[in-house]
Motif scaffolding. Structure first.
Motif: not given
Length: 289
Positions: A232-255
């Motif tokens: 589990v990691g964290r990004v400062r922000s995630m955005a789809i167009g103008h839809a933006k959420i800050d400080n969100i956790e992400v799971l890191i999957l194999p390539d």
């Protein structure tokens, strides 16, 4: 009505098996509408309009009465959810009497039902104007309230429309739409819109490009039912167009994962509507950033 003597108004003509003067027939049709008998009202009003010309027909009794007949039949068509026929009758009513307030009101109600807001507002304003000019204060006040409510509703809908975020679908992977997602305002990647995933998932290569250092492990269930430990990691922000959420956790999957996933920890702030070529994100009122 003007031009009709008392004797003429007292005359009755056989209509559908009953001796009714047109004024009484009009009242009967109003009652039919109140009880939901739109078909009966349409039949009576149509018979009245097709009657031979004499001193008990709408054409003899004057434009105001003629307009009332067409306006009432328009209401009956509207009650049957036949807007095309209703609009035709309302237009005919107003051609006969351009100051017929009730016809404007009824047509405005139909336009509002059809969500033709500007047309509805225009007709309601005309209805209010003529009610006032004709001294019908109660109806005038009612129209003013309707106008106020509709203008507020229209403004709210325009504001809601302005908040909708529309993003084109970049591809479809096994029937799942793929969207462009930007992390930390710097890396744009393609992720699948998975409304069943609890967490947003990215691949190891995406994590490396973002410089993400995992801070924990999340046990997840994969497609075949197995449980696996996922960084589990964290990004400062995630955005789809103008839809933006800050400080969100992400799971890191194999390539080996062709695409990452847009998960519920992002989508929880939006109502999602998937169209043929785009996805609409409607912000939820309780969303917090």
């Amino acid at each position: 009505p003007s031009g009709c003597s008392h004797s003429r108004l007292a005359k009755a003509k056989r209509r559908g098996g009953k001796d009714l003067h047109p004024m009484l027939l009009l009242q009967q049709c109003q009652v039919q509408l109140l009880v939901g008998d739109a078909d009966g009202a349409i039949a009576n009003l149509s018979n009245l309009l097709q009657s031979p010309a004499d001193d008990t027909t709408p054409y003899f009794m004057g434009p105001q009465y003629l307009a009332s007949v067409y306006a009432l039949r328009g209401q009956a068509h509207a009650q049957k959810h036949d807007p095309e026929a209703a609009l035709k009758d309302y237009d005919t009513a107003l051609a006969a009497d351009a100051s017929h307030a009730k016809a404007y009101q009824s047509r405005g109600e139909l336009y509002a039902w059809m969500e033709h807001w500007e047309d509805a507002l225009n007709d309601y304003r005309q209805a209010a104007r003529f009610y006032l000019e004709q001294g019908q204060q109660t109806q005038y006040q009612q129209m003013q309230q309707v106008l106020s409510d509709l203008e507020m509703t229209q403004e709210e809908q325009q504001q809601a429309e302005a908040r909708i975020i529309r993003e084109p679908i970049k591809a479809n992977y096994q029937g799942i739409p793929v969207l462009a997602v930007t992390f930390d305002d710097e890396l744009t990647v393609k992720l699948m819109l998975d409304t069943g995933a609890s967490f947003t998932c990215i691949t190891q290569s995406m994590a490396r490009q973002l410089g993400i250092v995992p801070f924990g492990i999340q046990t997840c269930s994969v497609a075949d039912g197995r449980l696996t430990d996922t960084p589990v990691g964290r990004v400062r922000s995630m955005a789809i167009g103008h839809a933006k959420i800050d400080n969100i956790e992400v799971l890191i999957l194999p390539d080996a994962m062709r695409h990452g996933l847009i998960g519920e920890n992002f989508l929880q702030y939006y109502d999602v509507k998937i169209l043929e070529h785009e996805v609409e994100l409607h912000p939820r009122s309780l969303a917090s950033r």
